[in-house]
Design a protein around this motif. Structure first.
Motif, mmCIF file in Angstrom:
data_model
loop_
_atom_site.group_PDB
_atom_site.id
_atom_site.type_symbol
_atom_site.label_atom_id
_atom_site.label_comp_id
_atom_site.label_asym_id
_atom_site.label_seq_id
_atom_site.Cartn_x
_atom_site.Cartn_y
_atom_site.Cartn_z
ATOM 1 N N TYR A 249 -7.176 -3.646 -0.360
ATOM 2 C CA TYR A 249 -7.820 -3.506 -1.661
ATOM 3 C C TYR A 249 -8.993 -4.470 -1.808
ATOM 4 O O TYR A 249 -9.897 -4.242 -2.605
ATOM 5 N N LYS B 117 0.830 -1.196 0.000
ATOM 6 C CA LYS B 117 0.000 0.000 0.000
ATOM 7 C C LYS B 117 0.872 1.256 0.000
ATOM 8 O O LYS B 117 1.966 1.272 0.559
ATOM 9 N N ASP C 248 -2.672 5.367 0.854
ATOM 10 C CA ASP C 248 -3.540 4.234 1.180
ATOM 11 C C ASP C 248 -3.551 3.982 2.688
ATOM 12 O O ASP C 248 -4.611 3.791 3.296
ATOM 13 N N LEU D 132 -11.033 1.805 0.478
ATOM 14 C CA LEU D 132 -10.118 0.849 1.099
ATOM 15 C C LEU D 132 -10.786 0.144 2.275
ATOM 16 O O LEU D 132 -11.592 0.733 2.998
#
Length: 215
Positions: free
Chosen positions: A180, A5, A9, A110
């Motif tokens: 994800y 990530k 993220d 996310l």
């Protein structure tokens, strides 16, 4: 394949994780004798939507499943290990039950995943021991999750801690990557050999999920 990530993220995942933890704490506050599992699911879904987020579990179809999961919250009572469906044949909680609440949330695209187990009213000493050992095992697993270590180091640390307590390790179920999608590589078991398994790298995000039985 394990995913890495970005810093952005991880920032979003941290915020999603904070929101998820707050929701689970609030849902757990409703756990008491006479409350139904369906009510807990409805409350969790309501809180997710109120925060502007989306349920990660509702209508999610895990690999090998015959159909999508029909709820936002997994509620597993007593000898149900995980993935209990709360809104089909709902259960009414009783004094002495132990209840696992497992929730996933999508924040800004996310996914975070978090579970807690709580007692209903007064629970037995054996049940309380199981909860205490599992919580401590989680803390130990988190401390073992460091860059340059491997998934086997996490499993080894957890296994070494719990073995003296005469609890059973659920070998078929484990932690996993997340972010994800709901379930990503790597597989993170609660047992293992130090120095073996998948190498942990900066930017990987994993859910460590100790799961044990009494005896």
């Amino acid at each position: 394949m394990s995913t890495i990530k970005t810093k952005e993220d991880i920032k979003k995942l941290r915020e999603g994780g904070k929101r998820l933890a707050r929701i689970l704490r609030e849902v757990a506050s409703f756990v008491k004798p006479g409350v139904s599992t369906d009510f807990l699911n409805s409350k969790a879904h309501e809180l997710i939507i109120a925060g502007g987020d989306t349920s990660a579990f509702l209508n999610y179809t895990p690999h090998g499943a015959e159909r999508p999961f029909p709820a936002s919250l997994c509620v597993s009572v007593n000898d149900e290990i995980v993935h209990g469906i709360p809104n089909e044949k709902p259960k009414v909680l009783k004094e002495g039950d132990i209840v696992s609440l497992d929730l996933g949330l999508i924040h800004e695209g996310l996914i975070t995943d978090h579970a807690i187990t709580v007692g209903v009213g007064t629970i037995s000493k054996e049940a309380q021991k199981l909860l205490d050992v599992t919580k401590k095992a989680l803390d130990i697993g988190i401390k073992a999750a460091k860059g340059s270590k491997k998934t086997g180091d996490i499993g080894y640390a957890i296994q070494k801690y719990v073995e003296p307590f005469d609890v059973g390790i659920i070998e078929e179920l484990a932690g996993h990557g997340v972010g994800y999608s709901v379930h990503e590589d790597p597989f993170v078991p609660n047992y293992g050999i130090a120095g073996e398994g998948v190498l942990l790298k900066p930017g990987m995000v994993i859910a460590i999920e100790p799961m044990f039985t009494l005896g």
